[in-house]
Design a protein around this motif. Structure first.
Motif, short mmCIF file in Angstrom:
data_model
loop_
_atom_site.label_atom_id
_atom_site.label_comp_id
_atom_site.label_asym_id
_atom_site.label_seq_id
_atom_site.Cartn_x
_atom_site.Cartn_y
_atom_site.Cartn_z
N THR A 169 41.70 51.08 55.01
CA THR A 169 41.62 52.47 55.43
C THR A 169 41.21 53.39 54.29
O THR A 169 40.73 54.50 54.52
CB THR A 169 42.98 52.94 55.99
OG1 THR A 169 44.00 52.64 55.03
CG2 THR A 169 43.30 52.23 57.29
N GLU A 170 41.41 52.93 53.05
CA GLU A 170 41.13 53.78 51.90
C GLU A 170 39.92 53.35 51.07
O GLU A 170 39.16 54.18 50.60
CB GLU A 170 42.36 53.85 50.98
CG GLU A 170 43.59 54.45 51.63
CD GLU A 170 43.42 55.91 51.98
OE1 GLU A 170 42.64 56.60 51.29
OE2 GLU A 170 44.05 56.37 52.95
N GLU A 171 39.74 52.04 50.89
CA GLU A 171 38.66 51.57 50.02
C GLU A 171 38.22 50.16 50.36
O GLU A 171 38.73 49.54 51.31
CB GLU A 171 39.09 51.66 48.56
CG GLU A 171 40.36 50.91 48.22
CD GLU A 171 40.80 51.18 46.79
OE1 GLU A 171 40.03 50.83 45.87
OE2 GLU A 171 41.89 51.73 46.59
N CYS A 172 37.28 49.65 49.57
CA CYS A 172 36.74 48.31 49.78
C CYS A 172 37.04 47.44 48.56
O CYS A 172 36.89 47.87 47.41
CB CYS A 172 35.23 48.40 50.00
SG CYS A 172 34.41 46.80 50.18
N TYR A 173 37.49 46.20 48.83
CA TYR A 173 37.79 45.24 47.77
C TYR A 173 36.84 44.05 47.87
O TYR A 173 36.42 43.67 48.97
CB TYR A 173 39.24 44.76 47.88
CG TYR A 173 40.26 45.85 47.72
CD1 TYR A 173 40.81 46.14 46.47
CD2 TYR A 173 40.69 46.59 48.83
CE1 TYR A 173 41.75 47.14 46.32
CE2 TYR A 173 41.63 47.60 48.68
CZ TYR A 173 42.15 47.87 47.43
OH TYR A 173 43.08 48.86 47.29
N LYS A 174 36.56 43.46 46.73
CA LYS A 174 35.64 42.33 46.67
C LYS A 174 36.36 41.13 46.07
O LYS A 174 36.98 41.22 45.01
CB LYS A 174 34.43 42.70 45.80
CG LYS A 174 33.39 41.60 45.64
CD LYS A 174 32.24 42.13 44.79
CE LYS A 174 31.18 41.07 44.53
NZ LYS A 174 30.07 41.59 43.70
N THR A 175 36.31 40.00 46.78
CA THR A 175 36.96 38.79 46.29
C THR A 175 36.05 37.59 46.51
O THR A 175 35.25 37.57 47.47
CB THR A 175 38.31 38.57 47.02
OG1 THR A 175 38.95 37.41 46.47
CG2 THR A 175 38.14 38.36 48.50
N TYR A 176 36.18 36.58 45.64
CA TYR A 176 35.32 35.41 45.74
C TYR A 176 36.02 34.29 46.49
O TYR A 176 36.62 33.40 45.89
CB TYR A 176 34.88 34.96 44.34
CG TYR A 176 33.85 35.87 43.73
CD1 TYR A 176 32.49 35.68 43.98
CD2 TYR A 176 34.23 36.96 42.94
CE1 TYR A 176 31.54 36.55 43.44
CE2 TYR A 176 33.29 37.82 42.40
CZ TYR A 176 31.95 37.61 42.66
OH TYR A 176 31.00 38.48 42.15
#
Length: 244
Positions: A169-176
């Motif tokens: 709802t607040e931001e975007c996260y990036k994970t491998y």
């Protein structure tokens, strides 16, 4: 510190009196009774929540070690005895401490401090489990650190090459990691795979059509291989709403 309900099970009067005197020096220790055998302590164990037992090992009838093995995990034990040979067996059943008679106030204090640390750790674990149950979360590795994400804040996941984007709802996260690996980690019934590249939070779907779903202002495609399963989930949601 919250009150700690404790009892003494000790058949030697001098040792019992000394323990009572030591206990009286700690405001948070609430002595609920003194007993000379395991059998005589049974009633109070049934009628009160006892947090800690100061337990002699050599007792008439059932031994202290035998009795300790039958206790529930939330009842802690500090063994008191005049014999060192029981120490190993005492610690094998996860006793908080094992103190030798005659018990000095200094040694008693050390045992109480040890119990307080164990209690605090257990309370933290119980609180964490309660929080996880009431507000489930996952830890995701993002930019060399583990980030805690509450499931209720996640809108959807999007696979892009060899990494995964997590839109909250607040931001975007990036994970491998792959979207399939993430799907396997999530609890059933909260998320739905709608496309080989998209995994969405079911309760965040604001509208849908035969070819796409909308989450807030974002339109996401429904893959042709996922039409059947997605339709089943969305129809089930609609039926449940109509029944309500």
């Amino acid at each position: 510190m919250a009150a700690i309900n404790c009892i003494i099970i000790e058949d030697e009067l001098p040792a019992s009196v000394l323990l009572e005197l030591h206990i009286a020096k700690f405001d948070f220790l609430d002595l609920k009774g003194k007993f000379t055998s395991v059998s005589s302590a049974q009633n109070i164990l049934k009628s009160h929540k006892i947090d800690l037992i100061f337990l002699d090992i050599n007792l008439p009838g059932k031994s202290g070690i035998e009795f300790a093995k039958s206790l529930l995990a939330e009842t802690a034990v500090i063994f008191t005895t005049a014999y060192t040979e029981y120490a190993a067996e005492g610690f094998e059943i996860d006793a908080v401490d094992y103190i030798l008679k005659p018990i000095s106030l200094e040694r008693f204090t050390k045992a109480i401090n040890k119990y307080s640390k164990v209690r605090e750790l257990n309370d933290m674990i119980l609180y964490s489990k309660k929080q996880e149950k009431e507000n489930p979360f996952i830890f995701v590795k993002c930019e060399r650190k583990m980030v805690k994400l509450f499931l209720e804040e996640i809108n959807y996941f999007e696979a892009q090459g060899n990494y995964l984007l997590i839109f909250t709802t607040e931001e975007c996260y990036k994970t491998y990691q792959s979207i399939t690996e993430m799907e396997d980690k999530l609890p059933e019934g909260l998320f739905c795979r709608i496309h080989r590249s998209f995994l969405v939070a079911i309760n965040k779907i604001t509208s849908y059509s035969t070819g796409s779903i909308n989450i807030q202002n974002k339109q996401l495609p429904i893959g042709r291989f996922y039409h059947s399963s997605v339709s089943h989930i969305l129809n089930s949601m609609s039926s449940a709403f109509r029944q309500y």
